[in-house]
Design a protein around this motif. Structure first.
Motif, mmCIF file in Angstrom:
data_model
loop_
_atom_site.group_PDB
_atom_site.id
_atom_site.type_symbol
_atom_site.label_atom_id
_atom_site.label_comp_id
_atom_site.label_asym_id
_atom_site.label_seq_id
_atom_site.Cartn_x
_atom_site.Cartn_y
_atom_site.Cartn_z
ATOM 1 N N LEU A 29 0.103 6.166 3.959
ATOM 2 C CA LEU A 29 -1.173 5.841 4.600
ATOM 3 C C LEU A 29 -1.673 4.473 4.133
ATOM 4 C CD1 LEU A 29 -3.747 6.509 6.244
ATOM 5 C CD2 LEU A 29 -4.612 7.624 4.177
ATOM 6 N N LEU A 30 -1.683 4.261 2.830
ATOM 7 C CA LEU A 30 -2.223 3.018 2.277
ATOM 8 C C LEU A 30 -1.375 1.798 2.606
ATOM 9 C CD1 LEU A 30 -3.394 4.256 -1.229
ATOM 10 C CD2 LEU A 30 -4.796 3.806 0.800
ATOM 11 N N ARG A 32 -0.164 1.115 5.455
ATOM 12 C CA ARG A 32 -0.411 0.644 6.826
ATOM 13 C C ARG A 32 -1.307 -0.590 6.770
ATOM 14 N NH1 ARG A 32 -0.608 5.341 11.093
ATOM 15 N NH2 ARG A 32 -0.294 3.497 12.361
ATOM 16 N N TRP A 34 -3.965 -3.291 6.998
ATOM 17 C CA TRP A 34 -5.424 -3.356 7.065
ATOM 18 C C TRP A 34 -6.156 -2.174 6.427
ATOM 19 C CZ3 TRP A 34 -6.815 -8.065 7.987
ATOM 20 C CH2 TRP A 34 -6.090 -8.866 8.876
ATOM 21 N N ILE A 35 -5.474 -1.082 6.102
ATOM 22 C CA ILE A 35 -6.163 0.114 5.605
ATOM 23 C C ILE A 35 -7.004 -0.189 4.360
ATOM 24 C CG2 ILE A 35 -5.787 2.342 4.447
ATOM 25 C CD1 ILE A 35 -5.621 2.698 7.395
ATOM 26 N N THR A 36 -6.398 -0.779 3.336
ATOM 27 C CA THR A 36 -7.149 -1.011 2.097
ATOM 28 C C THR A 36 -8.261 -2.035 2.310
ATOM 29 O OG1 THR A 36 -5.474 -2.612 1.361
ATOM 30 C CG2 THR A 36 -5.272 -0.353 0.556
ATOM 31 N N ARG A 67 -7.329 2.223 12.889
ATOM 32 C CA ARG A 67 -7.384 2.430 11.442
ATOM 33 C C ARG A 67 -8.650 3.177 11.039
ATOM 34 N NH1 ARG A 67 -2.915 0.968 12.787
ATOM 35 N NH2 ARG A 67 -1.620 -0.439 11.579
ATOM 36 N N LEU A 70 -8.038 6.763 11.750
ATOM 37 C CA LEU A 70 -7.098 7.290 10.759
ATOM 38 C C LEU A 70 -7.802 7.579 9.432
ATOM 39 C CD1 LEU A 70 -4.086 7.942 10.423
ATOM 40 C CD2 LEU A 70 -3.733 5.577 9.730
ATOM 41 N N LEU A 71 -8.659 6.671 9.000
ATOM 42 C CA LEU A 71 -9.399 6.873 7.754
ATOM 43 C C LEU A 71 -10.377 8.041 7.875
ATOM 44 C CD1 LEU A 71 -10.034 3.136 6.840
ATOM 45 C CD2 LEU A 71 -8.661 4.770 5.522
ATOM 46 N N ASN A 74 -8.472 11.365 7.817
ATOM 47 C CA ASN A 74 -8.001 11.697 6.477
ATOM 48 C C ASN A 74 -9.140 11.916 5.480
ATOM 49 O OD1 ASN A 74 -4.895 11.605 6.185
ATOM 50 N ND2 ASN A 74 -5.400 9.977 7.631
#
Length: 118
Positions: A29-30, A32, A34-36, A67, A70-71, A74
Protein backbone atom coordinates in the motif's frame (compact mmCIF):
# COMPACT_ATOMS: atom_id res chain seq x y z
CA UNK A 1 -3.14 -6.94 -6.14
CA UNK A 2 -5.35 -5.55 -8.86
CA UNK A 3 -4.18 -5.73 -12.42
CA UNK A 4 -2.17 -8.93 -12.17
CA UNK A 5 -3.01 -12.34 -13.56
CA UNK A 6 -4.11 -14.54 -10.67
CA UNK A 7 -2.11 -17.49 -11.93
CA UNK A 8 1.13 -15.53 -12.45
CA UNK A 9 4.12 -16.33 -10.29
CA UNK A 10 4.43 -12.67 -9.33
CA UNK A 11 0.83 -12.60 -8.06
CA UNK A 12 1.25 -15.86 -6.17
CA UNK A 13 4.51 -14.71 -4.55
CA UNK A 14 2.97 -11.43 -3.44
CA UNK A 15 -0.10 -13.22 -2.05
CA UNK A 16 2.16 -15.59 -0.09
CA UNK A 17 4.13 -12.70 1.39
CA UNK A 18 1.00 -10.73 2.27
CA UNK A 19 -0.54 -13.77 3.97
CA UNK A 20 2.71 -14.47 5.85
CA UNK A 21 2.93 -11.03 7.45
CA UNK A 22 0.54 -8.07 7.30
CA UNK A 23 3.56 -5.76 7.11
CA UNK A 24 4.09 -6.93 3.53
CA UNK A 25 0.55 -5.86 2.67
CA UNK A 26 1.13 -2.47 4.31
CA UNK A 27 4.38 -2.02 2.36
CA UNK A 28 2.54 -2.70 -0.90
CA UNK A 29 0.00 0.00 0.00
CA UNK A 30 2.68 2.50 1.03
CA UNK A 31 4.75 1.85 -2.07
CA UNK A 32 1.98 3.16 -4.32
CA UNK A 33 2.96 6.49 -5.79
CA UNK A 34 1.79 9.55 -3.79
CA UNK A 35 0.34 7.61 -0.81
CA UNK A 36 2.82 8.81 1.83
CA UNK A 37 2.89 12.37 0.48
CA UNK A 38 -0.91 12.56 0.64
CA UNK A 39 -0.85 11.33 4.24
CA UNK A 40 1.75 13.95 5.16
CA UNK A 41 -0.26 16.70 3.38
CA UNK A 42 -3.37 15.84 5.38
CA UNK A 43 -1.31 15.66 8.57
CA UNK A 44 0.04 19.16 7.85
CA UNK A 45 -3.49 20.56 7.49
CA UNK A 46 -4.08 20.37 3.75
CA UNK A 47 -7.42 18.69 4.25
CA UNK A 48 -9.22 19.67 1.05
CA UNK A 49 -8.78 18.10 -2.40
CA UNK A 50 -7.59 21.42 -3.87
CA UNK A 51 -5.09 21.96 -1.03
CA UNK A 52 -3.55 18.52 -1.48
CA UNK A 53 -3.49 18.97 -5.26
CA UNK A 54 -1.79 22.35 -4.86
CA UNK A 55 0.86 20.88 -2.56
CA UNK A 56 1.49 17.92 -4.90
CA UNK A 57 1.17 19.86 -8.16
CA UNK A 58 2.19 17.11 -10.63
CA UNK A 59 -0.47 14.68 -9.34
CA UNK A 60 -3.52 14.24 -11.57
CA UNK A 61 -7.07 14.61 -10.27
CA UNK A 62 -7.75 10.98 -11.17
CA UNK A 63 -4.78 9.62 -9.21
CA UNK A 64 -5.43 11.88 -6.21
CA UNK A 65 -9.08 10.78 -6.06
CA UNK A 66 -8.01 7.12 -6.38
CA UNK A 67 -5.41 7.40 -3.61
CA UNK A 68 -7.81 9.23 -1.28
CA UNK A 69 -10.38 6.44 -1.78
CA UNK A 70 -7.69 3.84 -1.11
CA UNK A 71 -6.59 5.55 2.10
CA UNK A 72 -10.20 5.86 3.25
CA UNK A 73 -10.92 2.22 2.39
CA UNK A 74 -7.94 1.15 4.49
CA UNK A 75 -9.06 3.21 7.48
CA UNK A 76 -6.21 5.72 7.39
CA UNK A 77 -8.25 8.83 6.57
CA UNK A 78 -11.81 10.04 7.11
CA UNK A 79 -13.81 11.82 4.43
CA UNK A 80 -16.41 14.27 5.66
CA UNK A 81 -18.89 15.68 3.13
CA UNK A 82 -20.74 18.92 3.85
CA UNK A 83 -23.95 19.29 1.79
CA UNK A 84 -23.58 22.94 0.86
CA UNK A 85 -23.18 24.91 -2.36
CA UNK A 86 -20.56 24.42 -3.61
CA UNK A 87 -20.09 20.98 -2.02
CA UNK A 88 -17.33 20.78 0.55
CA UNK A 89 -15.28 17.68 1.42
CA UNK A 90 -12.71 17.62 4.22
CA UNK A 91 -10.19 14.85 4.83
CA UNK A 92 -8.61 14.02 8.17
CA UNK A 93 -6.34 11.32 9.51
CA UNK A 94 -7.87 8.57 11.58
CA UNK A 95 -6.16 7.44 14.75
CA UNK A 96 -4.45 4.71 12.70
CA UNK A 97 -3.46 7.29 10.10
CA UNK A 98 -1.89 9.49 12.78
CA UNK A 99 -0.04 6.49 14.19
CA UNK A 100 1.21 5.54 10.73
CA UNK A 101 2.46 9.09 10.05
CA UNK A 102 4.53 8.99 13.25
CA UNK A 103 6.09 5.71 12.10
CA UNK A 104 6.66 7.05 8.58
CA UNK A 105 8.41 10.14 9.97
CA UNK A 106 10.74 7.86 11.93
CA UNK A 107 11.40 5.84 8.76
CA UNK A 108 12.13 9.06 6.85
CA UNK A 109 14.62 10.13 9.51
CA UNK A 110 16.22 6.69 9.46
CA UNK A 111 16.36 6.74 5.67
CA UNK A 112 17.99 10.19 5.70
CA UNK A 113 20.73 8.81 7.95
CA UNK A 114 21.45 5.93 5.56
CA UNK A 115 23.38 6.04 2.33
CA UNK A 116 21.48 3.44 0.35
CA UNK A 117 22.80 2.55 -3.07
CA UNK A 118 20.58 0.89 -5.63
Amino acid sequence: MAGRKVNSTNYQNQALLENKCSLNEMLVLLSRRWITEILFCIQEGNNRFSGIKGELAPITDHILADRLKLLEKNGLINRQHFPEVPPKVVYSLTEKGEELCVLLEKLCNFSDSMSICC
